[in-house]
Design a protein around this motif. Structure first.
Motif, PDB file in Angstrom:
ATOM      1  N   THR A  87       0.789  -1.235   0.000  1.00  0.00           N
ATOM      2  CA  THR A  87       0.000   0.000   0.000  1.00  0.00           C
ATOM      3  C   THR A  87       0.822   1.286   0.000  1.00  0.00           C
ATOM      4  O   THR A  87       0.260   2.362  -0.200  1.00  0.00           O
ATOM      5  N   GLU A  88       2.147   1.204   0.204  1.00  0.00           N
ATOM      6  CA  GLU A  88       2.927   2.422   0.409  1.00  0.00           C
ATOM      7  C   GLU A  88       4.163   2.529  -0.481  1.00  0.00           C
ATOM      8  O   GLU A  88       4.958   3.452  -0.324  1.00  0.00           O
ATOM      9  N   ILE A  89       4.323   1.625  -1.420  1.00  0.00           N
ATOM     10  CA  ILE A  89       5.462   1.644  -2.342  1.00  0.00           C
ATOM     11  C   ILE A  89       4.936   1.435  -3.761  1.00  0.00           C
ATOM     12  O   ILE A  89       4.143   0.529  -3.999  1.00  0.00           O
ATOM     13  N   THR A  90       5.394   2.278  -4.700  1.00  0.00           N
ATOM     14  CA  THR A  90       5.043   2.123  -6.105  1.00  0.00           C
ATOM     15  C   THR A  90       6.306   2.212  -6.950  1.00  0.00           C
ATOM     16  O   THR A  90       7.112   3.133  -6.764  1.00  0.00           O
ATOM     17  N   LYS A 239      15.674   3.275 -16.648  1.00  0.00           N
ATOM     18  CA  LYS A 239      14.572   4.133 -16.195  1.00  0.00           C
ATOM     19  C   LYS A 239      13.613   3.397 -15.258  1.00  0.00           C
ATOM     20  O   LYS A 239      12.415   3.289 -15.514  1.00  0.00           O
ATOM     21  N   VAL A 240      14.142   2.882 -14.171  1.00  0.00           N
ATOM     22  CA  VAL A 240      13.313   2.270 -13.139  1.00  0.00           C
ATOM     23  C   VAL A 240      13.629   2.932 -11.805  1.00  0.00           C
ATOM     24  O   VAL A 240      14.793   3.005 -11.392  1.00  0.00           O
ATOM     25  N   GLY A 241      12.594   3.429 -11.154  1.00  0.00           N
ATOM     26  CA  GLY A 241      12.723   4.012  -9.829  1.00  0.00           C
ATOM     27  C   GLY A 241      11.532   3.612  -8.987  1.00  0.00           C
ATOM     28  O   GLY A 241      10.806   2.672  -9.316  1.00  0.00           O
ATOM     29  N   TYR A 242      11.316   4.340  -7.902  1.00  0.00           N
ATOM     30  CA  TYR A 242      10.161   4.050  -7.063  1.00  0.00           C
ATOM     31  C   TYR A 242       9.870   5.251  -6.174  1.00  0.00           C
ATOM     32  O   TYR A 242      10.697   6.170  -6.042  1.00  0.00           O
ATOM     33  N   CYS A 243       8.696   5.238  -5.585  1.00  0.00           N
ATOM     34  CA  CYS A 243       8.386   6.236  -4.570  1.00  0.00           C
ATOM     35  C   CYS A 243       7.675   5.562  -3.414  1.00  0.00           C
ATOM     36  O   CYS A 243       7.046   4.508  -3.572  1.00  0.00           O
ATOM     37  N   CYS A 244       7.821   6.165  -2.251  1.00  0.00           N
ATOM     38  CA  CYS A 244       7.217   5.665  -1.023  1.00  0.00           C
ATOM     39  C   CYS A 244       6.466   6.799  -0.345  1.00  0.00           C
ATOM     40  O   CYS A 244       6.901   7.958  -0.392  1.00  0.00           O
ATOM     41  N   ALA A 245       5.356   6.458   0.300  1.00  0.00           N
ATOM     42  CA  ALA A 245       4.568   7.453   1.025  1.00  0.00           C
ATOM     43  C   ALA A 245       3.544   6.734   1.887  1.00  0.00           C
ATOM     44  O   ALA A 245       3.208   5.563   1.619  1.00  0.00           O
ATOM     45  N   PRO A 246       3.027   7.402   2.913  1.00  0.00           N
ATOM     46  CA  PRO A 246       1.930   6.809   3.694  1.00  0.00           C
ATOM     47  C   PRO A 246       0.750   6.443   2.799  1.00  0.00           C
ATOM     48  O   PRO A 246       0.561   7.019   1.719  1.00  0.00           O
ATOM     49  N   LYS A 247      -0.047   5.505   3.251  1.00  0.00           N
ATOM     50  CA  LYS A 247      -1.103   4.895   2.449  1.00  0.00           C
ATOM     51  C   LYS A 247      -2.021   5.910   1.769  1.00  0.00           C
ATOM     52  O   LYS A 247      -2.298   5.807   0.570  1.00  0.00           O
ATOM     53  N   ALA A 248      -2.512   6.909   2.511  1.00  0.00           N
ATOM     54  CA  ALA A 248      -3.464   7.870   1.939  1.00  0.00           C
ATOM     55  C   ALA A 248      -2.833   8.654   0.797  1.00  0.00           C
ATOM     56  O   ALA A 248      -3.476   8.888  -0.246  1.00  0.00           O
ATOM     57  N   LEU A 249      -1.574   9.066   0.963  1.00  0.00           N
ATOM     58  CA  LEU A 249      -0.886   9.782  -0.111  1.00  0.00           C
ATOM     59  C   LEU A 249      -0.651   8.864  -1.304  1.00  0.00           C
ATOM     60  O   LEU A 249      -0.821   9.269  -2.461  1.00  0.00           O
ATOM     61  N   MET A 250      -0.273   7.617  -1.025  1.00  0.00           N
ATOM     62  CA  MET A 250       0.021   6.699  -2.124  1.00  0.00           C
ATOM     63  C   MET A 250      -1.234   6.334  -2.905  1.00  0.00           C
ATOM     64  O   MET A 250      -1.180   6.157  -4.132  1.00  0.00           O
TER      65      MET A 250
END
Length: 380
Positions: A87-90, A239-250
């Protein structure tokens, strides 16, 4: 046909300009930020194995789950905190896509976004495309430190987001714990989102510690962290990366991401997931690049350039004020066309092209390339 594009008065990227100039004049290219050595063969083999094992159809929208699990474990190892892999990593098509999508998700017309200049060149256009207003805070050269009193004065009821970048491209500086605590203090009790660009998190020198936004609980609760496997593992073209954030933001991020990119190259994700099983593949990067920085600086120690050793990234800024009164764009052009070495003029990252007589050089190169570059710089 009457064309009315949303983004106007935008020049061709300085990276494209200087790389083309370097190619035309057969100059050593220390301008664009990419290594000229190959990735670890183990990683290349892992990606190839993934292809042969059938990972050739769409990955899940959020990314291959094995990779998201590996990213979660990495945060736990490095920072004693984590993000939920479901839920918090894309996984994203590089950090730039993550940054663009974050801004597109939240910034609306007339929202204000604070950025620190000099700044990586993708922030401002993304803000403007979404109708937002970039609010620039100048970093104080030559240390490129932050005036937090000025930042406080820039925060208004319209401030939607603050973008930070540490280790910092293009200056090679890092934010310290005191900086992060001040940012946390200024944003407490607000709805301001933090976009923390941490693509060089594993490339930090002289026993400095990377101050990730996730280390500060109140910051983590309002922050996106963006990262890049391309920068980390010497394969920017993947060109592969990722982002992380708390569930509501993600959740809000994914609502846009699914219509923007949807998913990222699947076999590369699986190969990276397997490669991350060995933490030394990223834990040893700081030592690897510090050796390259030290080699480069030792080779040019008798030149007429002055410098403060880079604290992070694989960029070194050199001051040429003792060499010429030319502006940095003209001097960078001269060095490329007449002397055979390409760099990036720092003024292009500043408001009003403020010229601090600084050029940025990339030292993510073979020792042979660095030696050839130093031979030229020592004769300037």
């Amino acid at each position: 046909m009457q064309l009315t594009p949303k983004l106007t008065n935008i020049d061709t990227s300085i990276f494209t300009v200087m790389s083309a100039l370097a190619h035309k004049h057969k100059a050593i290219n220390l301008s664009q930020g990419f290594p000229n050595f190959k990735s670890d063969q183990k990683l290349i083999d892992a990606v190839s194995k993934a292809m042969h094992s059938g990972y050739n159809q769409y990955a899940p929208m959020a990314g291959n789950l094995d990779l998201r699990n590996a990213i979660s474990k990495k945060f736990e190892l490095l920072y004693q905190t984590t993000y939920h892999p479901e839920t918090e990593i894309t996984v994203t098509a590089g950090a730039t896509q993550a940054i663009f999508t974050i801004i597109s998700t939240f910034v609306k017309p007339d929202d204000e976004v604070i950025i620190f200049k000099p700044a990586y060149d993708c922030y401002e256009p993304a803000i403007k495309l979404n109708g937002g207003k970039p609010i620039s805070v100048a970093l104080l050269a030559p240390e490129y430190s932050i005036d937090w009193n000025h930042v406080e004065q820039c925060i208004t009821s319209k401030t939607k987001m603050i973008i930070i970048n540490t280790p910092h491209n293009p200056s090679g500086t890092v934010m310290h714990k005191t900086d992060m605590l001040k940012l946390q203090e200024l944003t407490d009790g607000t709805d301001i989102i933090i976009l923390s660009d941490e693509v060089y998190e594993h490339i930090i020198f002289d026993e400095n510690l990377h101050q990730s936004a996730c280390l500060f609980s109140n910051l983590k609760a309002r922050s996106f962290i963006t990262a890049s496997f391309g920068k980390t593992f010497h394969n920017t073209g993947w060109k592969v990366g990722y982002c992380c954030a708390p569930k509501a933001l993600m959740e809000a991020f994914r609502a846009v991401h699914q219509f923007n990119v949807f998913s990222v190259h699947h076999p590369t994700q699986k190969g990276l997931a397997d490669y991350l099983d060995e933490p030394n593949h990223y834990l040893e990067l700081s030592q690897f690049y510090q050796k390259k920085r030290d080699t480069f600086l030792n080779l040019i120690k008798d030149s007429r350039f002055s410098y403060t050793p880079s604290k992070g990234t694989y960029f070194q800024v050199l001051n040429f004020s003792d060499i010429t009164s030319k502006n940095d764009i003209d001097f960078a052009t001269y060095l490329t066309t007449e002397k055979g070495i390409a760099s990036i003029p720092m003024s292009v990252f500043n408001d009003h092209n403020r010229d601090d007589k600084m050029l940025r050089f990339c030292f993510a190169k073979t020792d042979e390339t660095l030696k050839a570059a130093a031979d030229i710089l020592n004769k300037i």
